[in-house]
Write a protein that holds these residues in place. Structure first.
Motif, PDB file in Angstrom:
ATOM      1  N   GLY A   1      72.662  71.426  77.882  1.00 10.21           N
ATOM      2  CA  GLY A   1      71.315  70.465  76.913  1.00 10.21           C
ATOM      3  C   GLY A   1      70.117  69.944  78.120  1.00 10.21           C
ATOM      4  N   ASP A   2      69.728  68.611  77.506  1.00 11.13           N
ATOM      5  CA  ASP A   2      68.395  68.814  78.264  1.00 11.13           C
ATOM      6  C   ASP A   2      68.577  67.956  79.198  1.00 11.13           C
ATOM      7  OD1 ASP A   2      65.722  67.400  78.102  1.00 11.13           O
ATOM      8  OD2 ASP A   2      65.498  66.286  76.887  1.00 11.13           O
TER       9      ASP A   2
ATOM     10  N   ILE B   1      74.498  76.373  81.182  1.00 15.82           N
ATOM     11  CA  ILE B   1      75.097  77.392  79.892  1.00 15.82           C
ATOM     12  C   ILE B   1      73.164  77.480  79.402  1.00 15.82           C
ATOM     13  CG2 ILE B   1      75.822  77.673  77.554  1.00 15.82           C
ATOM     14  CD1 ILE B   1      77.733  75.609  77.772  1.00 15.82           C
ATOM     15  N   ASN B   2      72.935  78.730  79.353  1.00 15.72           N
ATOM     16  CA  ASN B   2      71.298  78.678  78.992  1.00 15.72           C
ATOM     17  C   ASN B   2      71.642  79.418  77.907  1.00 15.72           C
ATOM     18  OD1 ASN B   2      69.703  80.546  78.320  1.00 15.72           O
ATOM     19  ND2 ASN B   2      68.397  80.638  80.734  1.00 15.72           N
ATOM     20  N   PRO B   3      71.302  79.295  76.421  1.00 13.37           N
ATOM     21  CA  PRO B   3      71.070  79.192  75.583  1.00 13.37           C
ATOM     22  C   PRO B   3      70.478  80.704  74.894  1.00 13.37           C
ATOM     23  CG  PRO B   3      70.496  76.732  75.726  1.00 13.37           C
ATOM     24  CD  PRO B   3      70.315  77.576  77.122  1.00 13.37           C
ATOM     25  N   SER B   4      69.538  81.070  75.813  1.00 11.63           N
ATOM     26  CA  SER B   4      69.343  82.298  75.343  1.00 11.63           C
ATOM     27  C   SER B   4      69.935  83.554  75.891  1.00 11.63           C
ATOM     28  CB  SER B   4      67.914  82.907  76.441  1.00 11.63           C
ATOM     29  OG  SER B   4      67.335  83.714  76.123  1.00 11.63           O
ATOM     30  N   ALA B   5      70.784  83.678  77.262  1.00 10.58           N
ATOM     31  CA  ALA B   5      71.830  84.455  77.897  1.00 10.58           C
ATOM     32  C   ALA B   5      73.337  84.499  76.396  1.00 10.58           C
ATOM     33  CB  ALA B   5      72.236  84.062  78.585  1.00 10.58           C
ATOM     34  N   GLU B   6      72.910  82.956  76.036  1.00 11.11           N
ATOM     35  CA  GLU B   6      74.077  82.976  75.528  1.00 11.11           C
ATOM     36  C   GLU B   6      74.139  83.289  74.127  1.00 11.11           C
ATOM     37  OE1 GLU B   6      78.176  79.774  74.682  1.00 11.11           O
ATOM     38  OE2 GLU B   6      76.920  80.810  76.221  1.00 11.11           O
TER      39      GLU B   6
ATOM     40  N   VAL C   1      63.791  73.183  72.489  1.00 13.47           N
ATOM     41  CA  VAL C   1      65.329  72.820  70.792  1.00 13.47           C
ATOM     42  C   VAL C   1      66.113  72.288  71.195  1.00 13.47           C
ATOM     43  CG1 VAL C   1      65.424  75.563  70.760  1.00 13.47           C
ATOM     44  CG2 VAL C   1      65.327  73.977  68.333  1.00 13.47           C
ATOM     45  N   ALA C   2      67.081  71.308  70.753  1.00 13.93           N
ATOM     46  CA  ALA C   2      67.945  70.962  71.164  1.00 13.93           C
ATOM     47  C   ALA C   2      69.333  72.255  71.135  1.00 13.93           C
ATOM     48  CB  ALA C   2      68.660  69.428  69.969  1.00 13.93           C
ATOM     49  N   TYR C   3      70.051  72.119  72.011  1.00 15.29           N
ATOM     50  CA  TYR C   3      71.282  73.069  71.942  1.00 15.29           C
ATOM     51  C   TYR C   3      72.007  72.082  70.497  1.00 15.29           C
ATOM     52  CZ  TYR C   3      75.161  75.931  73.355  1.00 15.29           C
ATOM     53  OH  TYR C   3      76.175  76.472  73.787  1.00 15.29           O
ATOM     54  N   ASP C   4      71.968  71.499  70.484  1.00 20.20           N
ATOM     55  CA  ASP C   4      72.805  71.101  68.926  1.00 20.20           C
ATOM     56  C   ASP C   4      72.237  71.792  67.767  1.00 20.20           C
ATOM     57  OD1 ASP C   4      70.911  68.660  67.877  1.00 20.20           O
ATOM     58  OD2 ASP C   4      71.738  68.179  69.951  1.00 20.20           O
ATOM     59  N   ILE C   5      71.309  72.065  67.507  1.00 22.37           N
ATOM     60  CA  ILE C   5      70.479  72.925  65.998  1.00 22.37           C
ATOM     61  C   ILE C   5      70.552  74.483  66.624  1.00 22.37           C
ATOM     62  CG2 ILE C   5      68.601  73.591  65.670  1.00 22.37           C
ATOM     63  CD1 ILE C   5      66.643  70.887  65.966  1.00 22.37           C
ATOM     64  N   VAL C   6      70.568  74.484  67.807  1.00 22.31           N
ATOM     65  CA  VAL C   6      71.162  76.000  68.177  1.00 22.31           C
ATOM     66  C   VAL C   6      72.184  76.559  68.028  1.00 22.31           C
ATOM     67  CG1 VAL C   6      71.066  77.482  70.368  1.00 22.31           C
ATOM     68  CG2 VAL C   6      69.536  76.428  70.140  1.00 22.31           C
ATOM     69  N   THR C   7      73.480  75.707  68.419  1.00 23.67           N
ATOM     70  CA  THR C   7      74.793  75.740  68.335  1.00 23.67           C
ATOM     71  C   THR C   7      74.654  76.118  66.709  1.00 23.67           C
ATOM     72  OG1 THR C   7      75.500  73.989  68.514  1.00 23.67           O
ATOM     73  CG2 THR C   7      75.285  75.545  69.665  1.00 23.67           C
ATOM     74  N   PHE C   8      74.412  74.830  65.879  1.00 23.72           N
ATOM     75  CA  PHE C   8      74.634  75.124  64.006  1.00 23.72           C
ATOM     76  C   PHE C   8      73.192  76.477  63.976  1.00 23.72           C
ATOM     77  CE2 PHE C   8      72.582  74.224  60.208  1.00 23.72           C
ATOM     78  CZ  PHE C   8      74.667  73.999  59.619  1.00 23.72           C
TER      79      PHE C   8
END
Length: 265
Positions: free
Chosen positions: A215-216, A237-242, A254-261
């Motif tokens: 997260g931020d 946790i790197n969202p791009s790699a995840e 962009v927030a991780y919650d938007i990414v995961t949704f």
């Protein structure tokens, strides 16, 4: 075929929108105005909202009460919620807030219901513009994704998600929450204290178990350095790699919650 949903993310002091096609638009909130008034103006100014269809998913930042599924009684939800998060005026011995509505979101995979409150004015503004509205706490897609992630490997895992100057710390066990709470997170020292306090309370093993941060974060390198003084396995946790460099993960801020949704719908 149903039209995909536009996403409206409502933070305590922020608004952001994402179209069904993946166009992300943070919106500058004006101080001195209610969030409902800001959203009303956004419908006049936002390109994403002006082009939106009739379907919307709202991710709302609000205190959440987690109720075990077997103890959930819809008729008692509002009473339980305001006893847990007191606000408003006393009436007939119960804590109420006439300016908010208490909503529920069922999470069968975690055997619980998330109860949360949303401004009635906000709900009305959204309902005036969309016919098909879904609302959930913004932590829900994060919980759901990281719960699935927790099955990998044998070590116990604890998660720390930073968002909106807050820190959500949670842990899962046997398809349930072992722990979940949120703290104010404006300094590395405070964040470190809260995370390690929960780690200790859950009797996590500092050599074998794993701590994931996402997260931020303010000063992420300093935070990880502090945590690694006490916990061997600290992993960002790197969202791009995840998510294998998915387009949504390449959007700045962009927030991780938007990414995961977005990645799990």
């Amino acid at each position: 075929m149903k039209q995909p949903r536009t996403i409206i993310r409502i933070g305590q002091q922020s608004l952001a929108f994402m179209s069904a096609e993946g166009k992300y638009e943070p919106y500058t909130v004006k101080s001195g105005m209610s969030m409902a008034a800001n959203l009303r103006e956004a419908f006049r100014d936002s390109e994403v909202l002006s082009a939106a269809g009739d379907r919307v998913q709202v991710l709302a930042d609000a205190p959440v009460l987690l109720i075990p599924m077997e103890e959930y009684d819809e008729s008692q939800t509002e009473t339980l919620y305001y006893h847990t998060f007191p606000q408003g005026n006393m009436a007939d011995g119960l804590q109420v807030n006439s300016g908010k509505v208490v909503l529920s979101h069922v999470m069968p995979e975690l055997n619980c219901v998330a109860a949360f409150a949303l401004s009635k004015d906000l709900r009305m503004v959204i309902g005036d513009h969309f016919g098909d509205v879904r609302i959930m706490p913004l932590l829900v897609p994060v919980w759901q994704h990281l719960h699935q992630r927790s099955y990998a490997g044998q070590a116990k895992k604890m998660y720390a998600y930073f968002h909106d100057r807050k820190l959500a710390v949670f842990c899962f066990g046997k398809n349930r929450f072992r722990f979940m709470n949120e703290f104010s997170a404006t300094a590395v020292a405070d964040s470190t204290y809260f995370i390690l306090y929960v780690w200790q309370q859950l009797a996590m093993d500092h050599k074998k178990d794993e701590l994931y941060v996402v997260g931020d974060m303010m000063e992420p390198d300093a935070l990880r350095d502090e945590l690694r003084k006490y916990v061997r396995n600290v992993f960002p946790i790197n969202p791009s790699a995840e998510f294998n460099r998915a387009a949504v993960t390449r959007i700045p801020h962009v927030a991780y919650d938007i990414v995961t949704f977005s990645m799990n719908i």
